[in-house]
Design an enzyme around this catalytic site. Structure first.
Site, PDB file in Angstrom:
ATOM      1  N   LEU A 103     -12.841  15.506   8.484  1.00 29.87           N
ATOM      2  CA  LEU A 103     -11.787  14.515   8.663  1.00 29.87           C
ATOM      3  C   LEU A 103     -10.513  15.165   8.149  1.00 29.87           C
ATOM      4  O   LEU A 103     -10.523  15.757   7.056  1.00 29.87           O
ATOM      5  CB  LEU A 103     -12.086  13.237   7.877  1.00 29.87           C
ATOM      6  CG  LEU A 103     -13.152  12.300   8.435  1.00 29.87           C
ATOM      7  CD1 LEU A 103     -13.447  11.187   7.432  1.00 29.87           C
ATOM      8  CD2 LEU A 103     -12.707  11.701   9.759  1.00 29.87           C
ATOM      9  N   ASP A 104      -9.424  15.081   8.906  1.00 30.91           N
ATOM     10  CA  ASP A 104      -8.202  15.733   8.443  1.00 30.91           C
ATOM     11  C   ASP A 104      -7.671  15.054   7.184  1.00 30.91           C
ATOM     12  O   ASP A 104      -8.138  13.981   6.786  1.00 30.91           O
ATOM     13  CB  ASP A 104      -7.152  15.788   9.555  1.00 30.91           C
ATOM     14  CG  ASP A 104      -6.683  14.424  10.012  1.00 30.91           C
ATOM     15  OD1 ASP A 104      -6.039  13.728   9.219  1.00 30.91           O
ATOM     16  OD2 ASP A 104      -6.951  14.046  11.163  1.00 30.91           O
ATOM     17  N   LEU A 105      -6.702  15.698   6.555  1.00 28.82           N
ATOM     18  CA  LEU A 105      -6.260  15.308   5.213  1.00 28.82           C
ATOM     19  C   LEU A 105      -5.917  13.828   5.100  1.00 28.82           C
ATOM     20  O   LEU A 105      -6.330  13.153   4.154  1.00 28.82           O
ATOM     21  CB  LEU A 105      -5.052  16.163   4.797  1.00 28.82           C
ATOM     22  CG  LEU A 105      -4.542  15.958   3.368  1.00 28.82           C
ATOM     23  CD1 LEU A 105      -5.572  16.400   2.345  1.00 28.82           C
ATOM     24  CD2 LEU A 105      -3.229  16.711   3.166  1.00 28.82           C
TER      25      LEU A 105
END
Length: 239
Positions: A103-105
């Site tokens: 999951l991106d930041l």
């Protein structure tokens, strides 16, 4: 590893007390190498094929399956050279596990972690088409035309992309929210796909991977998957 009674094997990998595992065997729900097990049967965890309710068990005592509700701002890695919060700070002590995908930041929600390599590979590989469901809050009122484009597919920089399903859960003059189901998980794919049809994502939460749902797990909380959830993931990936 030497042979041991089947109920002890089941108890060690978390199927409950030895008495509860004996009841599983008595009810005919356990098989060893294709034959229904009976009390007194033994199995070698390293070589024998043990199933419960038709699903193969990973009998490695160190195998772990976790669900983590990732808050925004946490990197999807076990360490970060920039000093940002990482996964290691949330996980319990024990055998090392690895995130299944990313999951991106700034995205949040359901992240699976395991050291079951075969299951992890299948969950991530597009060939198996394991669904991922998201709640996407957007900075515009989504239109039916935009939803039609998402279903038909758009061309992104790394190839065509489209949703499996999408529906509006909130629509207001200057914002909205969508439930989006994807069959793969390329880098920032949901954000890029929605942006391509004019819907800029302001918040993205993953709610489901395959049959496993985020449910009431609080942000920053880690919990072990139940045997029913692990079995469902095995079924989702054809294992």
């Amino acid at each position: 590893m030497a042979q041991e009674r089947v109920q002890r094997v089941l108890a060690r990998v978390g199927f409950g007390s030895r008495r509860a595992c004996e009841e599983l065997i008595k009810s005919g729900r356990v098989s060893v190498n294709g034959s229904i097990a009976t009390l007194g049967d033994k199995a070698d965890p390293e070589h024998d094929h043990v199933e419960v309710d038709g699903s193969t068990l990973n009998l490695d005592p160190d195998v772990r399956y976790y669900l983590f509700n990732k808050p925004p701002g946490v990197v999807t890695s076990m360490s970060d050279d920039q000093g940002r919060p990482d996964l290691q700070g949330f996980l319990p002590e024990g055998p090392r596990v690895f995130p299944v995908g990313r999951l991106d930041l700034e995205s949040e929600g359901l992240l699976l972690l395991t050291n079951d390599g075969e299951l992890a590979n299948r969950l991530m590989h597009p060939r198996y088409g394991v669904e991922k469901e998201y709640l996407a809050e957007v900075g515009a009122s989504p239109s039916d035309r935009q939803l039609a484009r998402l279903r038909k597919g758009v061309e992104l920089q790394d190839g065509p992309a489209k949703v499996i399903a999408v529906r509006i859960v909130d629509r207001r003059p200057e914002r909205g929210a969508l439930r989006v189901v994807m069959g793969e998980g390329r880098k920032r794919e949901v954000r890029r796909l929605l942006d391509a049809v004019g819907l800029s994502v302001t918040r993205l939460v993953r709610l489901r991977v395959g049959s496993v749902r985020l449910g009431r797990t609080a942000p920053g909380e880690v919990r072990e998957l139940s045997h029913a959830e692990v079995r469902a993931l095995y079924l989702d990936t054809g294992m």
